[in-house]
Design an enzyme around this catalytic site. Structure first.
Site, mmCIF file in Angstrom:
data_model
loop_
_atom_site.group_PDB
_atom_site.id
_atom_site.type_symbol
_atom_site.label_atom_id
_atom_site.label_comp_id
_atom_site.label_asym_id
_atom_site.label_seq_id
_atom_site.Cartn_x
_atom_site.Cartn_y
_atom_site.Cartn_z
ATOM 1 N N LYS A 62 0.804 -1.228 0.000
ATOM 2 C CA LYS A 62 0.000 0.000 0.000
ATOM 3 C C LYS A 62 0.834 1.274 0.000
ATOM 4 C CE LYS A 62 -4.465 -1.192 0.205
ATOM 5 N NZ LYS A 62 -5.510 -0.640 -0.679
ATOM 6 N N SER A 311 0.647 -9.686 -0.467
ATOM 7 C CA SER A 311 0.412 -8.242 -0.444
ATOM 8 C C SER A 311 0.778 -7.570 0.865
ATOM 9 C CB SER A 311 -1.053 -7.944 -0.786
ATOM 10 O OG SER A 311 -1.917 -8.612 0.123
#
Length: 411
Positions: A62, A311
């Site tokens: 992110k 992720s």
């Protein structure tokens, strides 16, 4: 019908955008090198290379999108301060970026956010507001704060600059492994897979992009099935980073054009993948991050070079411990043996010796005095043991029975 190349030229996001983002964020974001997994390759019949974004600064991908977006803001936008809604990883990306650039940030997070993500966000200097039970609740509060205070809102996924930053992952993958055949991408709101699919297919239109979504939050899968953006009434998944009721409309348009398939994964499959990564690779992944690993066994092809993106790795210790314990039990690495014993001294010692000789370790013994039989001559004892799996349990059971003990159950 437009070719992939023609579609890409009309897209809200281009390869040039992603390449520019790479230059913009290169001094803060790290290039996470691929890790070849001989274990997973052998298990699933494909050549598996892990993309470990859990090792990224702030512990997730992110940061890439948040830093790219915030770096492009005008001085006026920065001066107003930032506000963002996040289940955790976008929060840390925005907070860290804001800290590096000297900007005030307010982050709204669901009350269910793991403590490690809340505390990390605070440590990066952001003000944290906890509200609701999922991302969408936090989003509503963040938009309210935007209107009330004039903050600049940083969307976690439905923004071309955010997507461009996330797409830098694909550039790195293809730098490290030019002949990648398939990339597996976790999906929450759709920003990551949007950036990755545009960047990857711009370089190689034949590469397959497969999304991976939690069964309890499969809004993007349903949107593709319905051929229109479809929102969920509720989400129910341990993959908190992917617990999104309303995927982005921009992201959906990209996904609809460039993503080849979306696989859905159960919570049990995610937990199993977390366990596998810790045991076999010493890699810690959060539940959303492990979605792509869980998808490996559902691929309907062999012999391809496959890159699953982990992720993020921001999982709190309590959740990780629970996942590992669940994995031990589901793989029969921890098991309970219930036996009938004579109600006389020395019986536990004898059984302990037999179990020890068979190479198992006793974790706990429960001497159940409520299950006394035949006028107090026998009792039921449950022994929790560490084993090497079901074959080992069966071997121990046979050994006990050969010495005259009645094993009631072994599970």
């Amino acid at each position: 019908m437009d070719t992939i190349k023609e579609k890409l030229m009309k897209s809200i996001l281009t390869l040039n955008d992603v390449q520019a983002a790479k230059e913009r964020i290169k001094d803060i974001c790290i290039h996470t090198n691929l890790i070849h997994s001989s274990v997973l390759s052998h298990c699933y019949g494909n050549d598996i290379y892990i993309k470990p974004e859990n090792l990224q600064t702030t512990g997730s991908f992110k940061l890439r999108g948040a830093l790219n977006k915030i770096s492009k803001l005008t001085d006026e936008q920065k001066s107003k301060g930032l506000v963002a809604a996040s289940a955790g990883n976008h929060a840390q990306g925005v907070a860290y970026s804001a800290q590096k650039l000297g900007i005030k940030a307010t982050i709204v997070m669901p009350k269910t956010t793991p403590l490690i993500k809340v505390e990390s966000t605070k440590q990066y200097g952001a003000e944290v507001v906890l509200t609701g039970t999922c991302y969408d609740d936090a989003y509503e509060e963040a938009k309210r704060l935007e209107n009330e205070h004039g903050y600049t809102f940083i969307h976690p996924f439905n923004d071309a600059d955010i997507m461009a930053g996330q797409g830098t992952i694909a550039l790195e993958i293809l730098e490290d492994l030019k002949d990648t055949n398939v990339i597996l991408v976790p999906i929450g709101g759709g920003g990551l897979i949007s950036g990755v699919s545009v960047a990857a297919k711009s370089i190689n239109p034949n590469i397959k992009i497969i999304g991976v979504e939690s069964e309890g939050a499969k809004a993007m899968r349903l949107s593709l099935d319905n051929n229109k953006l479809t929102n969920l009434d509720v989400v129910d998944t341990i993959a908190d980073g992917g617990a999104v009721k309303n995927p982005g409309d921009l992201a959906f348009e990209v996904v609809r054009q460039y993503v080849d398939d979306i696989i859905t994964i159960t919570d049990e499959e995610v937990i199993d993948s977390i366990f596998t990564l810790v045991e076999r690779h010493k890699i810690v992944a959060e539940a959303t991050g492990a979605l792509s690993i869980a998808a490996l066994k559902k691929l309907d092809f062999k012999g391809k070079k496959v890159v699953p993106i982990i992720s993020g790795g921001n999982i709190d210790i309590i959740t990780l411990t629970s996942a590992l314990n669940y994995g031990l039990i589901s793989r029969k690495r921890i098991a309970d043996l219930s036996l009938e014993l004579k109600n006389s001294p020395g019986q536990i010692s004898k059984i302990s010796s037999i179990i020890s000789e068979e190479g198992a370790n006793i974790v706990e013994i429960n001497h159940n005095h409520t299950k006394v039989m035949e006028h107090f001559k026998k009792v039921v004892v449950t022994i929790t043991i560490e084993t090497n799996g079901q074959d080992h349990i069966d071997h121990i059971t046979r050994s006990l029975e050969s010495k005259g003990y009645n094993v009631i159950s072994n599970s």
